[in-house]
Design a protein around this motif. Sequence first.
Motif, short mmCIF file in Angstrom:
data_model
loop_
_atom_site.label_atom_id
_atom_site.label_comp_id
_atom_site.label_asym_id
_atom_site.label_seq_id
_atom_site.Cartn_x
_atom_site.Cartn_y
_atom_site.Cartn_z
N LEU A 47 51.62 10.27 -76.38
CA LEU A 47 50.70 9.45 -77.23
C LEU A 47 50.66 7.90 -76.92
CD1 LEU A 47 50.41 11.29 -80.69
CD2 LEU A 47 48.76 11.74 -78.47
N PRO A 48 49.49 7.49 -76.69
CA PRO A 48 49.32 6.10 -76.55
C PRO A 48 49.53 5.51 -77.83
CG PRO A 48 47.45 6.97 -75.58
CD PRO A 48 48.01 8.05 -76.24
N SER A 49 50.52 4.25 -77.85
CA SER A 49 50.90 3.79 -79.09
C SER A 49 49.57 3.19 -79.90
CB SER A 49 51.80 2.66 -78.71
OG SER A 49 51.51 1.79 -77.83
N LEU A 50 48.78 2.69 -79.04
CA LEU A 50 47.64 1.88 -79.82
C LEU A 50 47.07 2.85 -80.85
CD1 LEU A 50 44.54 2.79 -78.93
CD2 LEU A 50 45.24 1.90 -76.63
N LEU A 51 46.81 4.18 -80.62
CA LEU A 51 46.47 5.10 -81.56
C LEU A 51 47.26 5.19 -82.79
CD1 LEU A 51 45.45 8.13 -79.48
CD2 LEU A 51 43.60 6.42 -80.29
N VAL A 52 48.33 5.00 -82.51
CA VAL A 52 49.35 4.94 -83.68
C VAL A 52 49.05 3.70 -84.79
CG1 VAL A 52 51.92 4.97 -84.72
CG2 VAL A 52 51.28 6.11 -82.71
N TYR A 53 48.88 2.66 -83.92
CA TYR A 53 48.53 1.46 -84.53
C TYR A 53 47.25 1.59 -85.49
CZ TYR A 53 52.36 -0.16 -81.43
OH TYR A 53 53.28 -0.30 -80.87
N ASP B 90 34.09 -11.68 -89.04
CA ASP B 90 34.34 -12.79 -88.45
C ASP B 90 35.84 -13.08 -87.94
OD1 ASP B 90 31.59 -13.47 -88.13
OD2 ASP B 90 31.62 -14.68 -90.22
N LEU B 91 36.62 -12.79 -89.12
CA LEU B 91 38.14 -13.06 -88.88
C LEU B 91 38.79 -12.22 -88.04
CD1 LEU B 91 40.76 -14.33 -90.12
CD2 LEU B 91 40.69 -12.77 -91.74
N THR B 92 38.16 -10.78 -88.15
CA THR B 92 38.83 -10.04 -87.29
C THR B 92 38.39 -10.21 -85.56
OG1 THR B 92 38.37 -8.26 -88.81
CG2 THR B 92 38.62 -7.38 -86.33
N LEU C 88 42.16 -3.97 -86.76
CA LEU C 88 40.66 -2.98 -86.00
C LEU C 88 40.88 -1.66 -86.98
CD1 LEU C 88 40.87 -3.80 -82.28
CD2 LEU C 88 39.26 -4.61 -84.11
N GLY C 89 41.90 -1.29 -87.00
CA GLY C 89 42.21 0.02 -87.81
C GLY C 89 41.85 -0.12 -89.22
N LEU C 90 42.13 -1.35 -89.89
CA LEU C 90 41.78 -1.58 -91.37
C LEU C 90 40.28 -1.98 -91.62
CD1 LEU C 90 43.47 -2.15 -93.91
CD2 LEU C 90 43.74 -4.61 -93.21
N LEU C 91 39.63 -2.55 -90.57
CA LEU C 91 38.45 -2.88 -90.68
C LEU C 91 37.46 -1.52 -90.69
CD1 LEU C 91 36.22 -5.06 -90.58
CD2 LEU C 91 36.06 -5.10 -87.92
N VAL C 92 37.69 -0.57 -89.95
CA VAL C 92 36.86 0.34 -89.80
C VAL C 92 36.53 1.20 -91.09
CG1 VAL C 92 38.51 2.15 -89.06
CG2 VAL C 92 36.09 2.30 -88.46
N GLU C 93 35.51 1.79 -91.68
CA GLU C 93 35.25 2.89 -92.53
C GLU C 93 35.28 4.20 -92.06
OE1 GLU C 93 34.87 2.21 -95.69
OE2 GLU C 93 34.96 -0.03 -95.88
N PRO C 94 36.17 4.64 -92.52
CA PRO C 94 36.51 6.17 -92.00
C PRO C 94 35.29 7.07 -92.36
CG PRO C 94 38.39 5.58 -93.07
CD PRO C 94 37.62 4.43 -93.31
N ALA C 95 34.73 6.70 -93.62
CA ALA C 95 33.37 7.58 -94.01
C ALA C 95 32.32 7.38 -92.88
CB ALA C 95 33.08 7.20 -95.41
N ASP C 96 32.18 6.24 -92.32
CA ASP C 96 30.95 6.01 -91.44
C ASP C 96 31.39 6.52 -90.01
OD1 ASP C 96 30.01 4.66 -93.59
OD2 ASP C 96 30.62 2.76 -92.87
N LEU C 97 32.37 7.13 -89.73
CA LEU C 97 32.61 7.55 -88.32
C LEU C 97 32.08 8.62 -88.01
CD1 LEU C 97 36.55 6.33 -87.91
CD2 LEU C 97 34.66 5.14 -87.40
N GLY D 200 40.53 0.29 -74.58
CA GLY D 200 41.36 0.03 -75.99
C GLY D 200 40.90 -0.86 -76.88
N ALA D 201 41.70 -1.90 -77.12
CA ALA D 201 41.10 -2.62 -78.17
C ALA D 201 40.08 -3.83 -77.86
CB ALA D 201 42.48 -3.56 -78.77
N VAL D 202 39.89 -3.97 -76.52
CA VAL D 202 39.05 -5.00 -76.03
C VAL D 202 37.49 -4.41 -76.46
CG1 VAL D 202 38.03 -5.86 -73.82
CG2 VAL D 202 40.34 -6.16 -74.17
N PRO D 203 37.19 -3.48 -76.12
CA PRO D 203 35.71 -2.82 -76.45
C PRO D 203 35.46 -2.85 -78.00
CG PRO D 203 36.61 -1.57 -75.02
CD PRO D 203 37.71 -2.27 -75.25
N ILE D 204 36.66 -2.86 -78.87
CA ILE D 204 36.24 -2.82 -80.20
C ILE D 204 36.22 -4.25 -80.81
CG2 ILE D 204 37.56 -1.91 -82.21
CD1 ILE D 204 39.02 0.07 -81.00
#
Length: 505
Positions: A31-37, A57-59, A286-295, A342-346
């Motif tokens: 698995l790509p490690s970025l998914l784990v992060y 803004d901070l993100t 980025l994982g902290l910023l996302v709202e799982p309920a909105d996905l 990966g993270a760039v588009p996010i």
Amino acid sequence: MNDSINVALLIAATVLLIAVAAVRLASRLGLPSLLVYLVLGMALGPIGLGIQFTDADLTRTLGLCALVVIIAEGGLTARWSELRPVLGPAVVLSTVGVAVSAAVVAVVAHFLLGLDWRLAFLYGAVLSSTDAAAVFATLRRLRIKPRLSALLEAESGINDAPVVLLVLALSVTETSEGGDHPWWEHLLLAGYELGAGGLIGVAVGFSGAWLLRNAALPAAGLYPLATVGLTVLAYSVGLAAHASGFLAVYVCGVVLGNSHLPHRRAVLGFADGLAWLAQIGLFVLLGLLVEPADLGPAVLQALVIGLVLLVVARPLSVAASVGPFRYPLNEQVFLSWAGLRGAVPIVLATIPLSAGLSGASTLFNVVFVLVVVYTLAQGWSLPPAARWLGVLAPDETTELELDAAPLERMRADLLQLDIPPGSKLAGVHIDELRLPEGAAIMLVTRDGAAFVPTSTTRLRTHDSLLIVAADRVRDATERRLRAVSRRGRLARWFSEHGDESAAHA
């Protein structure tokens, strides 16, 4: 106050150690490690520890800082001998390819998903950039043909610059200054920013390399700090000149990484560790910023756009960009499949989000879901795809890694060389090396014991050599060592002169 700091440090240290351990686990599971992060960041949020974080803004700010470090490391480790032959295709793929990919996704998003043209092009722009962190981490574990690996790495290092400009232009709100400029002004501005960014990177890189070689710093640990500082300086100067800071960082890193840097191994090791830290912090944030309920509502749009991107947009952008350079069909197919996101588009999706653009929240969720699905689909499939398409690199002699430290007032360098498995230096006697006058092997370390060699000492695999070379013969010494490593003591008979550009010919 102290308790809050202690808790924050405890959480940060725990997350960092878990993330480091996750690299090993992710590698074993394929698995790509970025998914784990990303999952780790989501676990810290409302569905886990309950940390509330909604500061886009901070993100965005921290994300851009992390990308600077990641792109700098990619530039520092890129070899000019491999990068030079693919520079033309990489530039075209990073500009024309970006435009083609963004346009295709925009058309589909407008007509199939009913998005207005501006938001549709924003979807296309955000998703048109390949991710430097994902590409560098994946391709360096997969031995594919050097020119394909170099092209993908160069593309991921260069295409961030035009994509950021495009996303910023599309994210300007109607009430913002500059929102009514005609398209051709934006095109001219983009040309200036890219050209000026490249020139600034070259200028800072060459001047920084000269300073590092000639300023005898009092501690070896200062050289890695100074090198990374120079890449950040290139970014800052680029922004101050209203140029592309990302392109300045990458170009500066390439120039520095291909110069005779003192303590090169320490510099690259420090940059690699710093890039890993930036990736971990970025993905967790980025994982902290996302709202799982909105996905959930974003899944369908993400699957539609992801399929279009994978099957139509990326292949068309590759064909339009590298087709004129006569890349065979199997290599074009691999380049299409290996356009990792990966993270760039996010991170780019946080730009319209922080600007308060209508539909930006949905865009962020769609991009997040798409990146996760895209990474799962591509991560495990790249090795078999490379084998099936016949783009794996043939077995080659391991290239030598030479480290150097300047000797003050002596106009000489101390070179350290480890003989890797497969090197034809093994079995060669010291006098058969025929190093240029002004260079000599002073010490050999073998099986943990060090000794001063004689002319009849025979070198072995895993020997470590300490070589003193005057400035005027350092390049010739390195070339001779590479030549013997590739072709043995009779390297000159085989017209092998150890040029770095011939490493993967």
